[in-house]
Design a protein around this motif. Structure first.
Motif, PDB file in Angstrom:
ATOM      1  N   UNK A   1       0.814  -1.203   0.000  1.00 34.44           N
ATOM      2  CA  UNK A   1       0.000   0.000   0.000  1.00 34.44           C
ATOM      3  C   UNK A   1       0.860   1.271   0.000  1.00 34.44           C
ATOM      4  N   UNK A   2       1.998   1.215   0.666  1.00 37.80           N
ATOM      5  CA  UNK A   2       2.842   2.405   0.705  1.00 37.80           C
ATOM      6  C   UNK A   2       3.370   2.744  -0.688  1.00 37.80           C
ATOM      7  N   UNK A   3       3.888   1.730  -1.375  1.00 42.33           N
ATOM      8  CA  UNK A   3       4.372   1.966  -2.733  1.00 42.33           C
ATOM      9  C   UNK A   3       3.250   2.385  -3.652  1.00 42.33           C
ATOM     10  N   UNK A   4       2.084   1.754  -3.440  1.00 41.38           N
ATOM     11  CA  UNK A   4       0.940   2.109  -4.268  1.00 41.38           C
ATOM     12  C   UNK A   4       0.555   3.567  -4.048  1.00 41.38           C
ATOM     13  N   UNK A   5       0.551   3.975  -2.775  1.00 41.90           N
ATOM     14  CA  UNK A   5       0.190   5.354  -2.451  1.00 41.90           C
ATOM     15  C   UNK A   5       1.226   6.316  -3.045  1.00 41.90           C
ATOM     16  N   UNK A   6       2.502   5.964  -2.947  1.00 41.18           N
ATOM     17  CA  UNK A   6       3.546   6.809  -3.509  1.00 41.18           C
ATOM     18  C   UNK A   6       3.387   6.979  -5.013  1.00 41.18           C
ATOM     19  N   UNK A   7       3.042   5.869  -5.690  1.00 39.68           N
ATOM     20  CA  UNK A   7       2.871   5.950  -7.141  1.00 39.68           C
ATOM     21  C   UNK A   7       1.663   6.798  -7.510  1.00 39.68           C
ATOM     22  N   UNK A   8       0.572   6.630  -6.735  1.00 36.60           N
ATOM     23  CA  UNK A   8      -0.589   7.476  -6.984  1.00 36.60           C
ATOM     24  C   UNK A   8      -0.239   8.960  -6.762  1.00 36.60           C
ATOM     25  N   UNK A   9       0.580   9.218  -5.688  1.00 30.68           N
ATOM     26  CA  UNK A   9       0.996  10.581  -5.423  1.00 30.68           C
ATOM     27  C   UNK A   9       1.850  11.124  -6.570  1.00 30.68           C
ATOM     28  N   UNK A  10       2.771  10.325  -7.089  1.00 36.13           N
ATOM     29  CA  UNK A  10       3.605  10.733  -8.221  1.00 36.13           C
ATOM     30  C   UNK A  10       2.748  11.068  -9.433  1.00 36.13           C
ATOM     31  N   UNK A  11       1.711  10.204  -9.677  1.00 36.65           N
ATOM     32  CA  UNK A  11       0.832  10.442 -10.827  1.00 36.65           C
ATOM     33  C   UNK A  11       0.077  11.751 -10.666  1.00 36.65           C
ATOM     34  N   UNK A  12      -0.414  12.005  -9.453  1.00 33.93           N
ATOM     35  CA  UNK A  12      -1.171  13.237  -9.216  1.00 33.93           C
ATOM     36  C   UNK A  12      -0.279  14.467  -9.404  1.00 33.93           C
ATOM     37  N   UNK A  13       0.918  14.405  -8.841  1.00 31.86           N
ATOM     38  CA  UNK A  13       1.832  15.546  -8.974  1.00 31.86           C
ATOM     39  C   UNK A  13       2.232  15.770 -10.426  1.00 31.86           C
ATOM     40  N   UNK A  14       2.530  14.670 -11.121  1.00 32.21           N
ATOM     41  CA  UNK A  14       2.933  14.806 -12.525  1.00 32.21           C
ATOM     42  C   UNK A  14       1.787  15.357 -13.360  1.00 32.21           C
ATOM     43  N   UNK A  15       0.576  14.902 -13.087  1.00 30.18           N
ATOM     44  CA  UNK A  15      -0.571  15.415 -13.842  1.00 30.18           C
ATOM     45  C   UNK A  15      -0.796  16.896 -13.555  1.00 30.18           C
ATOM     46  N   UNK A  16      -0.599  17.274 -12.265  1.00 26.84           N
ATOM     47  CA  UNK A  16      -0.752  18.688 -11.911  1.00 26.84           C
ATOM     48  C   UNK A  16       0.306  19.539 -12.635  1.00 26.84           C
ATOM     49  N   UNK A  17       1.540  19.065 -12.629  1.00 30.44           N
ATOM     50  CA  UNK A  17       2.609  19.801 -13.316  1.00 30.44           C
ATOM     51  C   UNK A  17       2.338  19.873 -14.810  1.00 30.44           C
ATOM     52  N   UNK A  18       1.924  18.754 -15.402  1.00 25.07           N
ATOM     53  CA  UNK A  18       1.629  18.739 -16.836  1.00 25.07           C
ATOM     54  C   UNK A  18       0.488  19.686 -17.173  1.00 25.07           C
ATOM     55  N   UNK A  19      -0.524  19.729 -16.285  1.00 26.25           N
ATOM     56  CA  UNK A  19      -1.658  20.624 -16.517  1.00 26.25           C
ATOM     57  C   UNK A  19      -1.220  22.075 -16.460  1.00 26.25           C
ATOM     58  N   UNK A  20      -0.350  22.405 -15.475  1.00 26.08           N
ATOM     59  CA  UNK A  20       0.138  23.782 -15.368  1.00 26.08           C
ATOM     60  C   UNK A  20       0.981  24.172 -16.591  1.00 26.08           C
ATOM     61  N   UNK A  21       1.786  23.229 -17.035  1.00 22.69           N
ATOM     62  CA  UNK A  21       2.625  23.522 -18.209  1.00 22.69           C
ATOM     63  C   UNK A  21       1.762  23.774 -19.432  1.00 22.69           C
ATOM     64  N   UNK A  22       0.736  22.951 -19.615  1.00 17.52           N
ATOM     65  CA  UNK A  22      -0.151  23.137 -20.762  1.00 17.52           C
ATOM     66  C   UNK A  22      -0.889  24.473 -20.690  1.00 17.52           C
ATOM     67  N   UNK A  23      -1.294  24.871 -19.492  1.00 19.94           N
ATOM     68  CA  UNK A  23      -1.959  26.161 -19.344  1.00 19.94           C
ATOM     69  C   UNK A  23      -1.000  27.309 -19.706  1.00 19.94           C
ATOM     70  N   UNK A  24       0.254  27.188 -19.245  1.00 16.39           N
ATOM     71  CA  UNK A  24       1.238  28.228 -19.560  1.00 16.39           C
ATOM     72  C   UNK A  24       1.524  28.282 -21.056  1.00 16.39           C
ATOM     73  N   UNK A  25       1.664  27.105 -21.669  1.00 18.61           N
ATOM     74  CA  UNK A  25       1.889  27.063 -23.116  1.00 18.61           C
ATOM     75  C   UNK A  25       0.704  27.618 -23.883  1.00 18.61           C
ATOM     76  N   UNK A  26      -0.481  27.353 -23.385  1.00 16.07           N
ATOM     77  CA  UNK A  26      -1.688  27.852 -24.047  1.00 16.07           C
ATOM     78  C   UNK A  26      -1.727  29.381 -24.049  1.00 16.07           C
TER      79      UNK A  26
END
Length: 364
Positions: free
Chosen positions: A78-103
């Motif tokens: 569960x710890x690794x699973x939670x860490x991976x979910x956290x990584x996915x959320x952070x990466x998606x947030x960063x990707x979303x911010x980058x796309x907004x800036x590029x837009x």
């Protein structure tokens, strides 16, 4: 034309032209530096930033993909699973911010087309498949999640990566073009500034040569004329058509030479007259000398005659004394003779009377 300008005006014009050339070259250089700075600003603050953002976006999408794959590989941790979910959320947030800036920053060109396709077409499908994949993993439906990952998710992920890579290549190419344009601008500015500087230096040298020549040549002529005049030749003049201070000096030198030549001619004429008068005076002096000699000779003769006359005068004086005695004697004799003559006259008168009586008697 330069010869008709005052030396101060000539120098001012020369320095003014040089100043204008310096301002033009400096202004062009500053403009090119500003253009180069703008190109570098675009390159650094726009093109490279977009390339970096595209790379960062690709990295975060990769993180999402790797984390999703890791979730399928983790067994009941569960710890690794939670860490991976956290990584996915952070990466998606960063990707979303980058796309907004590029837009906000990408407004035109092929980049805008690719970004619009990413935001409106690919990313929503990828996000929807990702949400489904994560829900399946959360619900321990790993087989369905694997099927999705290896099927539609992998396909849309490939499209997502492809369009992001296309966008990254496009922005990298634009950045490279901006760098090349900046390099060409710098090279062109260097050439143009070098040519302008060379032209300015050539023009400055030519202008300086003309200015110096327009000043030194008449001065050399004036010096040569002064040297000739120092040797006593005042027949030469300084020929110039300049109307500046040099021309005024030449006119003054010519006027001085003319006046000095006239004075010398007058002096020569006076010397000739004085020489003629001196010759006349010498002739008169010779005549006077000759007359003085004659006079001296005559004076000597007169002196001798005077001495002889003095002697004679003494003799005459003695003779005069003798004559005086003789005259006295003559005077006495004369008186006696006068008395005798009177007597004779009386006798004659008597004789005449007698004669007249005799004549009268004879007539009777």
């Amino acid at each position: 034309m330069l010869n008709n300008l005052k030396i101060g005006t000539r120098m001012s014009c020369g320095f003014g032209i040089l100043l204008v050339l310096m301002v033009l070259v400096g202004g062009y250089g500053i403009k090119k530096i500003h253009d180069l700075n703008d190109d570098i600003h675009i390159l650094v603050n726009d093109r490279l930033v977009k390339v970096e953002q595209a790379n960062h976006l690709i990295d975060n999408v990769n993180i999402v993909a790797r984390a999703s794959r890791n979730l399928l590989l983790i067994d009941n941790d569960k710890n690794l699973t939670a860490m991976e979910f956290q990584r996915i959320a952070e990466a998606r947030k960063i990707a979303s911010d980058i796309l907004e800036e590029l837009d906000k920053t990408v407004k035109q060109g092929q980049g805008r087309v690719l970004l619009t396709k990413t935001i409106t077409d690919v990313r929503p499908v990828f996000s929807r498949h990702l949400e489904t994949l994560l829900d399946l993993i959360k619900n321990d439906r790993h087989q369905e999640a694997k099927t999705l990952m290896m099927g539609d998710f992998r396909q849309i992920q490939g499209e997502y990566f492809k369009i992001l890579n296309d966008f990254n290549e496009y922005e990298s190419e634009k950045a490279q073009q901006a760098g090349q344009e900046a390099e060409r601008g710098a090279s062109t500015a260097t050439r143009v500034i070098s040519l302008c500087l060379a032209a300015a230096v050539g023009f400055s040298v030519s202008l300086a040569f003309l200015l110096v020549r327009s000043i030194t040549v008449p001065i050399r002529k004036a010096a040569a004329l002064a040297e000739v005049m120092a040797q006593g030749d005042f027949t030469n003049t300084m020929v110039t058509d300049q109307k500046d201070e040099i021309g005024q000096m030449a006119n003054s030198v010519n006027s001085m030479a003319t006046q000095v030549a006239g004075m010398i001619r007058n002096i020569i004429a006076g010397v000739d007259q004085l020489s003629a008068a001196s010759n006349d005076m010498a002739a008169v002096s010779r005549q006077l000398s000759s007359a003085a000699k004659d006079t001296s000779d005559k004076a000597a003769t007169v002196a001798a005659a005077t001495e002889e006359m003095s002697t004679n005068m003494q003799s005459v004086s003695a003779a005069m004394e003798q004559s005086t005695s003789n005259v006295n004697m003559v005077a006495s004799s004369t008186e006696e003779m006068t008395s005798t003559v009177g007597e004779i006259a009386q006798s004659a008168e008597k004789a005449r009377a007698i004669t007249d009586g005799a004549v009268n008697q004879s007539r009777q």
